[in-house]
Design a protein around this motif. Structure first.
Motif, PDB file in Angstrom:
ATOM      1  N   GLY B 169       0.821  -1.215   0.000  1.00 50.56           N
ATOM      2  CA  GLY B 169       0.000   0.000   0.000  1.00 50.56           C
ATOM      3  C   GLY B 169       0.851   1.259   0.000  1.00 50.56           C
ATOM      4  N   TRP B 170       1.925   1.233   0.787  1.00 53.84           N
ATOM      5  CA  TRP B 170       2.851   2.365   0.813  1.00 53.84           C
ATOM      6  C   TRP B 170       3.443   2.596  -0.581  1.00 53.84           C
ATOM      7  CZ3 TRP B 170       8.301   1.837   0.153  1.00 53.84           C
ATOM      8  CH2 TRP B 170       9.041   3.011   0.390  1.00 53.84           C
ATOM      9  N   ALA B 171       3.806   1.513  -1.283  1.00 56.03           N
ATOM     10  CA  ALA B 171       4.364   1.638  -2.639  1.00 56.03           C
ATOM     11  C   ALA B 171       3.337   2.270  -3.586  1.00 56.03           C
ATOM     12  CB  ALA B 171       4.804   0.266  -3.159  1.00 56.03           C
ATOM     13  N   ALA B 172       2.067   1.884  -3.428  1.00 59.05           N
ATOM     14  CA  ALA B 172       1.008   2.471  -4.260  1.00 59.05           C
ATOM     15  C   ALA B 172       0.865   3.957  -3.947  1.00 59.05           C
ATOM     16  CB  ALA B 172      -0.316   1.742  -4.019  1.00 59.05           C
ATOM     17  N   MET B 173       0.984   4.307  -2.656  1.00 63.07           N
ATOM     18  CA  MET B 173       0.930   5.714  -2.255  1.00 63.07           C
ATOM     19  C   MET B 173       2.055   6.502  -2.927  1.00 63.07           C
ATOM     20  SD  MET B 173       1.217   7.442   1.542  1.00 63.07           S
ATOM     21  CE  MET B 173       2.998   7.470   1.593  1.00 63.07           C
TER      22      MET B 173
END
Lengths: 207, 207
Positions: B169-173
């Motif tokens: 999720g952090w990577a998508a952010m």
């Protein structure tokens, strides 16, 4: 052009609905079809069959397939914005977790259509992407506009271009994590996930 | 099938390159074209013109347009993974910020192609999405595999399905925030943004 033989009540207009109400009702049905079908699989032909009315009448209401799809997606986004509306909960993290939970439940219930909608919006379709972006903006703007316990101040945040940039990133994180979790929910219980995603917002912004 | 009339050096193989080296060189060129063109705009015809060799030879190397696009995207993802490799920096947040900075610079330099690639991968193209997902996985796996100052322990993290979910999720952010920032960088300076995005990882995971 063929006309369906059932159910007749929809065609004979027993309820004498206005064209607007009829269109809304058809959109409701179109949106419900998203629960088990991709956006591409919901054609005017499919809706005609499900509603038991003629394709000609549907083309009258919706113009063409692209317009029909845009109307369905607009409705789906409105539904998402409505079901995630802040409730009357004092704790701001719990408030946020409840809204995220409503979002997550929508994804669970409408998985096939939701994923197809996200992909169509993220892909090359400009008009779909515009609707989708407006939806995400409506969801994140709420964080800045709502005052009171579920608002920005309660989370210790202020409004600035940087904070808006990060809040939009947090929303993107939510979307990816929720789809990943629905695909494989074994790693973490629903309530724990919701609390972590809610806590992630102030954590990102205040870090 | 026509053969190009210029420049001949590429066709006559003055450097006597192996077919593999020649293919790699053509892929380098295809990837460089991504800096100012969308993926859709990089056809075998465009590459033939830029490389000064015949379309026939390019079809020989790459098969068809879809295979050519997949090879270009595979190469672009390899480049991204390579340029974001951990450096020898003691502070784990600074280490992460430097890698994110390399990623951000790549997006700035290859904006048109990068955005088109993200959209194609996020959209309906299954094979492109698979390559893209592998790339994101390679980038996030590194966080779990690297030991030492840039590794997981240094950030105070452990490995679990929940942490992997949140790191993805952090990577998508990151992806969304970086594109938003390149679109409009006025709100926050580059170095400040990189530090915030780096700090967001432990903040999300430990919150």
């Amino acid at each position: 052009m063929t006309t369906s033989s059932e159910p007749r009540s929809a065609r004979t207009g027993r309820l004498r609905m206005s064209p607007e109400s009829r269109r809304e009702q058809l959109l409701d049905l179109g949106t419900r079809l998203l629960s088990t079908r991709t956006l591409e699989e919901i054609s005017i032909e499919v809706l005609a069959e499900e509603a038991g009315i003629s394709r000609g009448l549907l083309y009258h209401y919706f113009g063409n397939k692209q317009e029909f799809h845009l109307a369905v997606v607009r409705r789906a986004v409105e539904d998402l914005v409505a079901i995630t509306a802040p409730r009357d909960i004092d704790d701001p993290i719990e408030q946020l977790a409840v809204s995220i939970g409503a979002y997550l439940d929508y994804v669970v219930e409408n998985y096939t259509g939701y994923v197809s909608l996200v992909r169509a919006a993220a892909g090359g379709n400009e008009e779909l992407r515009a609707i989708y972006d407006q939806g995400r903006k409506a969801l994140t703007d709420r964080i800045f506009e709502v005052t009171g316990p579920e608002g920005l101040e309660a989370l210790g945040l202020s409004d600035s271009p940087t904070i808006r940039l990060l809040v939009n990133g947090w929303a993107a994180m939510l979307e990816v994590v929720i789809i990943d979790w629905v695909d494989d929910p074994r790693g973490i219980a629903r309530e724990d996930l919701l609390e972590r995603l809610a806590r992630a917002l102030p954590a990102i912004v205040l870090s």
